[in-house]
Every structure is written in structure tokens, then in C-alpha cells.
Write a protein that holds these residues in place. Structure first.
Motif, PDB file in Angstrom:
ATOM      1  N   LEU A 121      -5.486 -41.247  -7.633  1.00 28.10           N
ATOM      2  CA  LEU A 121      -6.709 -40.480  -7.882  1.00 28.10           C
ATOM      3  C   LEU A 121      -6.450 -38.975  -7.805  1.00 28.10           C
ATOM      4  CD1 LEU A 121      -9.321 -42.576  -5.855  1.00 28.10           C
ATOM      5  CD2 LEU A 121      -8.909 -42.614  -8.330  1.00 28.10           C
ATOM      6  N   ILE A 122      -5.392 -38.586  -7.099  1.00 26.79           N
ATOM      7  CA  ILE A 122      -5.021 -37.171  -7.036  1.00 26.79           C
ATOM      8  C   ILE A 122      -4.628 -36.672  -8.426  1.00 26.79           C
ATOM      9  CG2 ILE A 122      -3.330 -35.529  -6.107  1.00 26.79           C
ATOM     10  CD1 ILE A 122      -3.264 -37.206  -3.560  1.00 26.79           C
ATOM     11  N   ILE A 123      -3.995 -37.528  -9.219  1.00 23.65           N
ATOM     12  CA  ILE A 123      -3.615 -37.147 -10.595  1.00 23.65           C
ATOM     13  C   ILE A 123      -4.866 -36.874 -11.421  1.00 23.65           C
ATOM     14  CG2 ILE A 123      -2.455 -37.903 -12.707  1.00 23.65           C
ATOM     15  CD1 ILE A 123      -0.623 -39.609 -10.971  1.00 23.65           C
ATOM     16  N   TYR A 124      -5.827 -37.788 -11.357  1.00 22.77           N
ATOM     17  CA  TYR A 124      -7.089 -37.566 -12.077  1.00 22.77           C
ATOM     18  C   TYR A 124      -7.754 -36.273 -11.605  1.00 22.77           C
ATOM     19  CZ  TYR A 124      -6.878 -42.463 -13.649  1.00 22.77           C
ATOM     20  OH  TYR A 124      -6.508 -43.652 -14.225  1.00 22.77           O
ATOM     21  N   SER A 125      -7.742 -36.057 -10.287  1.00 20.75           N
ATOM     22  CA  SER A 125      -8.422 -34.893  -9.713  1.00 20.75           C
ATOM     23  C   SER A 125      -7.825 -33.588 -10.209  1.00 20.75           C
ATOM     24  CB  SER A 125      -8.358 -34.941  -8.182  1.00 20.75           C
ATOM     25  OG  SER A 125      -8.998 -36.095  -7.678  1.00 20.75           O
ATOM     26  N   VAL A 126      -6.486 -33.493 -10.200  1.00 23.15           N
ATOM     27  CA  VAL A 126      -5.852 -32.236 -10.610  1.00 23.15           C
ATOM     28  C   VAL A 126      -5.991 -32.020 -12.114  1.00 23.15           C
ATOM     29  CG1 VAL A 126      -3.500 -33.110 -11.012  1.00 23.15           C
ATOM     30  CG2 VAL A 126      -3.848 -30.763 -10.200  1.00 23.15           C
ATOM     31  N   LEU A 127      -6.054 -33.088 -12.883  1.00 25.67           N
ATOM     32  CA  LEU A 127      -6.279 -32.941 -14.333  1.00 25.67           C
ATOM     33  C   LEU A 127      -7.698 -32.437 -14.615  1.00 25.67           C
ATOM     34  CD1 LEU A 127      -4.427 -36.076 -15.769  1.00 25.67           C
ATOM     35  CD2 LEU A 127      -3.724 -33.674 -15.935  1.00 25.67           C
ATOM     36  N   ILE A 128      -8.654 -32.896 -13.815  1.00 27.29           N
ATOM     37  CA  ILE A 128     -10.030 -32.381 -13.939  1.00 27.29           C
ATOM     38  C   ILE A 128     -10.041 -30.879 -13.664  1.00 27.29           C
ATOM     39  CG2 ILE A 128     -12.326 -32.392 -12.869  1.00 27.29           C
ATOM     40  CD1 ILE A 128     -11.845 -35.430 -12.325  1.00 27.29           C
ATOM     41  N   ILE A 161     -21.997 -36.766 -21.011  1.00 29.68           N
ATOM     42  CA  ILE A 161     -20.804 -37.578 -21.280  1.00 29.68           C
ATOM     43  C   ILE A 161     -20.309 -38.215 -19.992  1.00 29.68           C
ATOM     44  CG2 ILE A 161     -18.372 -37.491 -21.984  1.00 29.68           C
ATOM     45  CD1 ILE A 161     -19.182 -35.244 -23.947  1.00 29.68           C
ATOM     46  N   ASN A 162     -20.303 -37.434 -18.924  1.00 31.76           N
ATOM     47  CA  ASN A 162     -19.865 -37.918 -17.613  1.00 31.76           C
ATOM     48  C   ASN A 162     -20.718 -39.103 -17.165  1.00 31.76           C
ATOM     49  OD1 ASN A 162     -18.650 -38.137 -15.125  1.00 31.76           O
ATOM     50  ND2 ASN A 162     -19.533 -36.283 -14.282  1.00 31.76           N
ATOM     51  N   ILE A 163     -22.039 -38.960 -17.268  1.00 32.79           N
ATOM     52  CA  ILE A 163     -22.952 -40.027 -16.852  1.00 32.79           C
ATOM     53  C   ILE A 163     -22.761 -41.275 -17.705  1.00 32.79           C
ATOM     54  CG2 ILE A 163     -25.381 -40.699 -16.713  1.00 32.79           C
ATOM     55  CD1 ILE A 163     -26.013 -37.770 -16.037  1.00 32.79           C
ATOM     56  N   ALA A 179     -13.485 -44.959 -11.902  1.00 27.73           N
ATOM     57  CA  ALA A 179     -14.366 -44.665 -13.033  1.00 27.73           C
ATOM     58  C   ALA A 179     -15.004 -43.289 -12.891  1.00 27.73           C
ATOM     59  CB  ALA A 179     -15.457 -45.733 -13.146  1.00 27.73           C
ATOM     60  N   ILE A 180     -15.324 -42.892 -11.653  1.00 29.34           N
ATOM     61  CA  ILE A 180     -15.950 -41.591 -11.410  1.00 29.34           C
ATOM     62  C   ILE A 180     -15.029 -40.465 -11.859  1.00 29.34           C
ATOM     63  CG2 ILE A 180     -16.883 -40.065  -9.628  1.00 29.34           C
ATOM     64  CD1 ILE A 180     -17.564 -42.610  -8.007  1.00 29.34           C
ATOM     65  N   LEU A 185     -12.999 -36.644 -16.006  1.00 26.07           N
ATOM     66  CA  LEU A 185     -11.845 -36.165 -16.773  1.00 26.07           C
ATOM     67  C   LEU A 185     -12.135 -36.185 -18.270  1.00 26.07           C
ATOM     68  CD1 LEU A 185      -8.930 -35.215 -16.923  1.00 26.07           C
ATOM     69  CD2 LEU A 185      -8.201 -37.615 -16.727  1.00 26.07           C
ATOM     70  N   ILE A 186     -12.737 -37.262 -18.751  1.00 18.95           N
ATOM     71  CA  ILE A 186     -13.108 -37.347 -20.172  1.00 18.95           C
ATOM     72  C   ILE A 186     -14.063 -36.215 -20.542  1.00 18.95           C
ATOM     73  CG2 ILE A 186     -14.379 -38.723 -21.880  1.00 18.95           C
ATOM     74  CD1 ILE A 186     -13.312 -41.234 -20.413  1.00 18.95           C
ATOM     75  N   ALA A 187     -15.095 -36.007 -19.707  1.00 17.39           N
ATOM     76  CA  ALA A 187     -16.092 -34.967 -19.985  1.00 17.39           C
ATOM     77  C   ALA A 187     -15.457 -33.578 -19.974  1.00 17.39           C
ATOM     78  CB  ALA A 187     -17.215 -35.035 -18.951  1.00 17.39           C
ATOM     79  N   SER A 188     -14.584 -33.318 -19.008  1.00 17.54           N
ATOM     80  CA  SER A 188     -13.936 -31.999 -18.910  1.00 17.54           C
ATOM     81  C   SER A 188     -12.993 -31.757 -20.082  1.00 17.54           C
ATOM     82  CB  SER A 188     -13.170 -31.889 -17.583  1.00 17.54           C
ATOM     83  OG  SER A 188     -14.056 -31.940 -16.493  1.00 17.54           O
TER      84      SER A 188
END
Length: 487
Positions: A121-128, A161-163, A179-180, A185-188
Motif C-alpha cells: 500500500l506504500i507503493i500506491y500511496s507514494v504514486l498518489i 471518479i474516486n467515489i 480499493a481505496i 490513484l486512478i483519480a489522481s
């Protein structure tokens, strides 16, 4: 001049409405998440988002503020230089920061007490953070170009998009808390894609050396101030986790988010207040007007704090086809909501007192006051959480906003003295304290509490009309109500 003021009012309304809509849409996810995820899972989400908030500031390191100054006045370089120099700097450093964090994700996970199976989840977080930081300069460019509608559209679209992605990934594909992060990440990422025309239009593959030096000199001092403000908002999460457990974090943050109703009021007031006091600062009776603003803000704000505090525990337990405003597993934290509401109320007072700071150009005190607020937040969290648990964390939030509003009040009174209507404000605060004592002492588990709460709220309204508003103000309200009724 009138046309300029009209443009300012129009833009302010667009930014304000879009921000309110965006925040409210975001709040929709709170009942959704808390009815699906356990406090333990939601707690890890909140922990990572606390660090996302802090690192968003670090990834931009004050270049957003510097860009606004130099791009607006064009003192050095042309329009493309002023855009490309900070944009390229953030792009290069964010790539570097992102790779370092991904490479070190396992030791970072250990440092923040994240279970090893959640390190991805850290990977997703830093990409956001990467996509959000690289969108900051293009978004500011839209503001400078007064493209308020497009700016607001992208902000609302990002949240929408996020929702939508959350609902699809969780309900249809049965994803867990990942998923959160994937949805965000998709929205950003899509938001940055939507900003590409702005980037391409203003981009030049070159850094203006002299301008860059000026940008860093101006922007870097904003980094500690920005971190201090963000720490007030998120530092309670890692401290609470280290002193208790992640389930407690989940319960705390879910209930904390119920303060959105007060936060929205303060945000709406802020959007209206800033242009108002700047436009009226030179009026002969400006200080008298500003004094009344504090009184009226206190009237409305105190009513919201009292009404929401009295009825929030009943609202969250209303069953909507098997769903609640807050999941049942989170109800043990409802007692912090009145404290959080009061914290946001003092944040509103901080906004009111900011007028003197702006008018007298005493912005040097801003990082001092916010830094002090962050320090108080940390100290009170560490002191109270061991004995009071989440109540201690909530009190730390209240204490930090109290210190920040008090700090701004002291500075304002020194450099832009305003004689506020202290007797009226003291009366309202006294009534709020009395109702708060009744709420916490007798009403949490009392029978017929709905009726008693309703009587308390009505009693407060009557109290304001009898002992706070004077005859002239009552006549004004009566006249305007009658005019509206007759119309």
C-alpha cells in the motif's frame, strides 16, 4: 473597479461551491467504508493517509507559493519560464522521492508499524503523492488564468471518479482496503492527464537558473509552515497508533470525520470573509463591521456546535436500509464529536482574526502561530492519550486550534486593534459550556434524551434572542423576515 470586484465575487463563489460539493461528496465514502471495513482495516487506511498529507507538502516544498508570486508579477523570465521552472523541479524531485520510497517500502513499513502484508500500500500511496504533486503547478496556473470553472470541474471530477471507482472495486470486484488507494490513484492519474493541455501549452524543457534560485529562496520557508498546518490535522494519527492500537485509530478518525458539518460552515465563511475584509478594510467603520462579524459568526457557529453535538449520536444510529451514517463498530467513539466540532469552531475564529494579519501585512507571524499550534498538538496528544484514549486526541486537536486562534487574536489586537463585543461572546460561550456539561454528565444514556436535547437547543435560541441580540438587531431581523414573508 466594480467589474473587478464582480469578477472576484464570481470566482470566489465558484471555488467555494465546488470545494463544498467536493468535500461533501468525499464524506459519502465515510458511511460506505465504516459499514464495510473493520476499525482495524480503516485504521491502517487513515494512518497511511496521514503520511500522504505530510508528504504532499514535502514533495512540493513551497514551490507552489513561490510560483504564485513570481508567475503573477513576472519579475524574472517569461510566462513559460515561470511555469516550467517550478514544474520541472517538482517533476524531477518527485521521481527521485518516489523511487527512494518504493525501494525502502519495507523498512518504512516497519518504522510506521504497518503490517508486512500491507507494505504494498506504500507503493500506491507514494504514486498518489507523485501525481498530486505534479498537478499542483498546473492547477495554480488555472487559478492565475482565472479559469475557475475548469479548475472546479477537475476538482469535482477527481472526487467523483474516486467515489465511483471505490464503489465498483469494493461492491463488484470485492476488493479490500486496497480499493481505496487504487481508486485515489486512478483519480489522481486521470486528473494529471486532464491537465496535460495546460502543461503542454506552458511547458519549456528548460530551468531558468536565476528564477529557480529566487523560487527556492521564497518557497522553502513555506515548507515548515505548511508542515505545521498539516501536522495539526494529521499528527494525532501516528501518535494515537503508537500509544494505543490501529483499531482505535480507525474508530477515532471515522468519528473525527463527522466534524465535516462544522468544517463546511467554516470553509464557506472563509471563502466569503477573505475578499470581504480586503475590500472593506479602508471603510471608515471597518473595525466596527469586523467586530459584528465575530459576534454573528459566534452566534451561527455556536448554534451549529450545540445542535450537532446534541443530536449527532442519534443521527448516526438511524438505519437506512441496513446502513448507518457511521458503522456500528465505530459508535464507541461518538463522544469525541462535540470536541472536534468545537475545535473547528475555534478554527473559524482563527479565520476571523486573520483579517488583521492580512491588512497589516504581518504574515511573518503565520508560521510562528501554526508552529506553536502543531507543537501543542503533539504535546497534548502525548500527555492525554495514555489516560483519556481518543478523548485525549480530540482534546489535542481542540487545544491546537484554540492556541492558533488565540495567537492570531493577540497579533491582531496588537497591530490592528478591534473592540469586539466581549460581553455577548462571553454569554454565548458560557451557555455552550453549560450545555456541554449537561450533555456529557446526564444525556449520553438518559431516557427521553431527544426531548431534553430539543428543549436545550430551543432554550439556547431563546437565550440568544433575549440576552445577545440588541433591540436594533432584533428589529432588523423582524423587518427582513416580514419583508420576505410579504414578498
Amino acid at each position: 473597479m466594480l467589474n473587478k470586484l464582480k469578477e472576484l465575487t464570481k470566482d470566489t463563489a465558484i471555488y467555494g461551491i465546488s470545494t463544498m460539493v467536493g468535500r461533501f461528496l468525499n464524506f459519502i465514502l465515510v458511511p460506505f467504508f465504516t459499514n464495510i471495513f473493520d476499525p482495524n482495516e480503516y485504521g491502517y487506511v487513515m494512518l497511511l493517509y496521514a503520511y500522504i498529507g505530510l508528504f504532499n507538502i514535502i514533495f512540493v516544498y513551497g514551490l507552489d507559493s513561490a510560483f504564485l508570486k513570481y508567475a503573477a508579477f513576472k519579475e524574472i523570465g517569461d510566462e513559460k519560464d515561470n511555469f516550467s521552472t517550478p514544474y520541472l523541479s517538482i517533476l524531477f524531485t518527485s521521481v527521485l522521492f518516489t523511487f527512494v520510497i518504493i525501494f525502502l517500502k519495507n523498512p518504512i513499513g516497519q518504522i510506521i508499524n504497518l503490517p508486512e502484508n500491507y507494505n504494498y500500500l506504500i507503493i500506491y500511496s507514494v504514486l498518489i503523492i507523485f501525481f498530486d504533486s505534479n498537478s499542483s503547478i498546473p492547477f495554480l496556473k488555472l487559478r492565475l488564468e482565472r479559469k475557475a470553472k475548469f479548475f472546479s470541474l477537475l476538482k469535482v471530477l477527481n472526487i467523483s471518479i474516486n467515489i465511483a471507482a471505490n464503489f465498483i472495486l469494493i461492491l463488484k470486484f470485492r476488493f479490500g482496503i486496497e480499493a481505496i488507494f487504487i481508486s485515489n490513484l486512478i483519480a489522481s492519474a486521470l486528473t494529471l492527464v486532464f491537465l496535460l493541455p495546460t502543461i503542454v501549452k506552458n511547458f519549456r524543457p528548460k530551468i531558468h537558473t536565476l528564477l529557480y534560485t529566487k523560487l527556492l529562496k521564497f518557497g522553502l520557508p513555506y515548507l515548515p509552515a505548511g508542515l505545521a498546518v498539516m501536522m495539526v490535522q494529521v499528527i494525532d494519527v501516528p501518535i494515537l497508533q503508537s500509544l494505543t492500537d490501529v483499531d482505535t485509530v480507525g474508530i477515532y478518525k471515522a468519528n473525527y470525520k463527522l466534524g465535516i458539518f462544522m468544517m463546511l460552515f467554516v470553509s464557506m465563511f472563509q471563502y466569503a470573509w477573505q475578499p470581504f475584509f480586503l475590500n472593506n478594510a479602508k471603510e471608515e467603520n471597518a473595525k466596527e463591521i469586523f467586530s459584528k462579524v465575530l459576534t454573528y459568526f459566534t452566534i451561527v457557529g455556536s448554534f451549529l456546535v450545540i445542535s450537532l453535538s446534541l443530536f449527532i449520536s442519534d443521527l448516526v444510529k438511524i438505519n437506512f436500509s441496513g446502513f448507518y451514517l457511521l458503522g456500528e463498530k465505530y459508535w464507541s467513539g461518538i463522544s469525541i464529536v462535540p470536541i472536534i466540532l468545537l475545535g473547528y469552531f475555534f478554527n473559524g475564529l482563527y479565520v476571523v482574526f486573520s483579517a488583521g494579519i492580512y491588512i497589516e501585512e504581518k504574515s511573518i507571524f503565520a508560521p510562528i502561530v501554526t508552529g506553536l499550534g502543531a507543537l501543542v498538538n503533539v504535546v497534548v496528544n502525548l500527555a492525554l492519550i495514555p489516560s483519556l484514549n481518543i478523548i485525549g486526541a480530540a482534546l489535542a486537536t481542540l487545544a491546537s486550534y484554540l492556541v492558533m486562534s488565540g495567537g492570531y487574536y493577540i497579533v491582531t489586537q496588537k497591530y490592528y486593534h478591534i473592540h469586539y463585543e466581549y460581553s455577548k461572546i462571553i454569554k454565548m460561550f458560557s451557555a455552550m459550556i453549560a450545555i456541554g456539561l449537561v450533555l456529557y454528565s446526564f444525556l449520553m444514556n438518559a431516557e427521553n434524551r431527544i426531548l431534553i436535547k430539543l428543549l436545550l437547543l430551543i432554550g439556547y435560541v431563546i437565550f440568544v434572542f433575549l440576552f445577545v441580540l440588541d433591540k436594533r438587531e432584533l428589529q432588523f431581523i423582524k423587518t427582513n423576515l416580514l419583508k420576505r414573508k410579504n414578498a
